[in-house]
Scaffold this motif. Structure first.
Motif, mmCIF file in Angstrom:
data_model
loop_
_atom_site.group_PDB
_atom_site.id
_atom_site.type_symbol
_atom_site.label_atom_id
_atom_site.label_comp_id
_atom_site.label_asym_id
_atom_site.label_seq_id
_atom_site.Cartn_x
_atom_site.Cartn_y
_atom_site.Cartn_z
ATOM 1 N N UNK A 174 30.997 25.275 87.251
ATOM 2 C CA UNK A 174 32.172 24.523 86.796
ATOM 3 C C UNK A 174 33.275 25.493 86.414
ATOM 4 N N UNK A 175 34.495 25.245 86.891
ATOM 5 C CA UNK A 175 35.688 25.915 86.365
ATOM 6 C C UNK A 175 36.718 24.816 86.140
ATOM 7 N N UNK A 176 37.089 24.604 84.874
ATOM 8 C CA UNK A 176 38.054 23.547 84.536
ATOM 9 C C UNK A 176 38.999 24.080 83.477
ATOM 10 N N UNK A 177 40.271 23.715 83.553
ATOM 11 C CA UNK A 177 41.221 24.182 82.547
ATOM 12 C C UNK A 177 41.445 23.102 81.490
ATOM 13 N N UNK A 178 41.548 23.523 80.242
ATOM 14 C CA UNK A 178 41.701 22.536 79.157
ATOM 15 C C UNK A 178 43.003 21.739 79.268
ATOM 16 N N UNK A 207 34.489 19.206 78.498
ATOM 17 C CA UNK A 207 34.718 20.320 79.419
ATOM 18 C C UNK A 207 33.438 20.679 80.179
ATOM 19 N N UNK A 208 32.323 20.803 79.459
ATOM 20 C CA UNK A 208 31.007 21.020 80.082
ATOM 21 C C UNK A 208 29.991 20.283 79.219
ATOM 22 N N UNK A 220 23.835 23.029 75.315
ATOM 23 C CA UNK A 220 24.984 22.729 74.446
ATOM 24 C C UNK A 220 26.158 22.263 75.293
ATOM 25 N N UNK A 233 30.502 21.660 75.544
ATOM 26 C CA UNK A 233 31.784 22.225 75.101
ATOM 27 C C UNK A 233 32.853 21.151 75.295
ATOM 28 N N UNK A 247 36.169 26.580 67.810
ATOM 29 C CA UNK A 247 37.163 27.636 68.023
ATOM 30 C C UNK A 247 38.553 26.999 68.021
ATOM 31 N N UNK A 306 28.379 29.366 78.799
ATOM 32 C CA UNK A 306 29.600 28.560 78.781
ATOM 33 C C UNK A 306 30.684 29.483 78.253
ATOM 34 N N UNK A 311 34.989 30.450 77.668
ATOM 35 C CA UNK A 311 36.376 29.991 77.503
ATOM 36 C C UNK A 311 37.290 31.210 77.554
ATOM 37 N N UNK A 371 40.287 33.040 76.502
ATOM 38 C CA UNK A 371 41.224 32.989 75.373
ATOM 39 C C UNK A 371 42.598 33.502 75.788
ATOM 40 N N UNK A 430 40.635 33.301 87.465
ATOM 41 C CA UNK A 430 40.518 32.571 86.197
ATOM 42 C C UNK A 430 41.601 33.063 85.247
ATOM 43 N N UNK A 431 41.975 32.215 84.309
ATOM 44 C CA UNK A 431 43.001 32.593 83.341
ATOM 45 C C UNK A 431 42.913 31.745 82.084
ATOM 46 N N UNK A 432 43.839 31.984 81.211
ATOM 47 C CA UNK A 432 43.848 31.353 79.889
ATOM 48 C C UNK A 432 43.620 29.840 79.974
ATOM 49 N N UNK A 433 42.714 29.357 79.144
ATOM 50 C CA UNK A 433 42.453 27.918 79.088
ATOM 51 C C UNK A 433 41.351 27.461 80.017
ATOM 52 N N UNK A 434 40.866 28.340 80.873
ATOM 53 C CA UNK A 434 39.773 27.937 81.771
ATOM 54 C C UNK A 434 38.432 27.940 81.031
ATOM 55 N N UNK A 435 37.633 26.922 81.336
ATOM 56 C CA UNK A 435 36.253 26.826 80.854
ATOM 57 C C UNK A 435 35.356 26.998 82.070
ATOM 58 N N UNK A 436 34.374 27.845 81.939
ATOM 59 C CA UNK A 436 33.508 28.167 83.075
ATOM 60 C C UNK A 436 32.060 27.943 82.670
ATOM 61 N N UNK A 437 31.342 27.220 83.507
ATOM 62 C CA UNK A 437 29.911 27.033 83.292
ATOM 63 C C UNK A 437 29.167 27.848 84.335
ATOM 64 N N UNK A 458 29.297 31.799 75.384
ATOM 65 C CA UNK A 458 28.218 31.211 74.592
ATOM 66 C C UNK A 458 26.910 31.255 75.356
#
Lengths: 148, 148
Positions: free
Chosen positions: A29-33, A54-55, A64, A66, A89, B87, B89, B91, B106-113, B134
């Motif tokens: 998974x790659x998703x931006x907030x 997000x995950x 866990x 997120x 965070x 997991x 994030x 920053x 990838x860049x700021x705000x991305x969440x990666x599983x 995490x």
């Protein structure tokens, strides 16, 4: 060549096909907030809070989840406690967290550990607040954790 | 009143006394990612990476640990896989992550599983990259997870 023979393609379709083939827990998974739709949090005691998963369990995350929360200026999460912990965070903005009976100032870059069974509440200040809040996907007794 | 009778006080001393009394797993934590000392990551294959444990087993966290990584421009984490998930994030900054055999921006705000047993590597771009990563505190078979 007609439309009937045009296969869907491009990144979105490739993502869809990859997800369809992948096993739960094995999906990258790659998703931006800023790009995952948020839903209002409708728990009693919450005001002006939106959440995006997000995950989580739906992605096969085994331990866990997120979540991203956006709290509008003056908004707050419920004042409550539960039998699982939070790790938090603060992404942006500032506010206060209730812990051990007192409200403490928090802001960007702070990491907060809320142990299980500790009463807590997050309140946004005048600029609002965005934070990540992680929960285990199961509670101590093995039930699914709400919002995971 | 002499120095002998002056008790240590102030926020640091109060924190110390609170921690001494608290039970593992019951300690509230508030720490900023800019104020926790970072240590170089000395694993084979890592270059220009520093880590700070933000919340982990030493704090009594029962399920997952939150670590902050700072990667200098051009630096990278090891290219490896292991039997537990990440997991992540982002920053600040940007770079690439190796997943499913390909490097993705990838860049700021991305969440990666990163699922368990998936080969992965994080590489920082020209501006460096900071991220939260995490991990579960135990692996599937119950052993402590390294770096938790």
């Amino acid at each position: 060549m007609t439309g009937l023979f045009v296969r869907a393609s491009g990144p979105a379709e490739r993502d869809r096909r990859r997800q369809a083939k992948a096993k739960p827990g094995c999906n990258v998974v790659i998703r931006n907030i800023d790009r995952v739709p948020e839903k209002p949090v409708e728990m009693d005691g919450a005001r002006g809070v939106r959440m995006a998963m997000m995950v989580g369990r739906a992605d096969g995350a085994p331990n866990f989840a997120l979540r991203h929360f956006r709290v509008e200026p003056g908004g707050h999460s419920p004042r409550h406690s539960h039998d699982y912990e939070h790790e938090v965070y603060i992404v942006a903005g500032s506010g206060e967290v209730l812990l051990e009976g007192a409200y403490r100032r928090i802001g960007q870059g702070d990491v907060i550990y809320v142990p299980a069974n500790s009463e807590h509440q997050f309140r946004a200040g005048d600029e609002g607040m965005r934070f990540l809040c992680l929960v285990p996907v199961t509670r101590n007794c093995g039930e699914p954790t709400p919002g995971s």
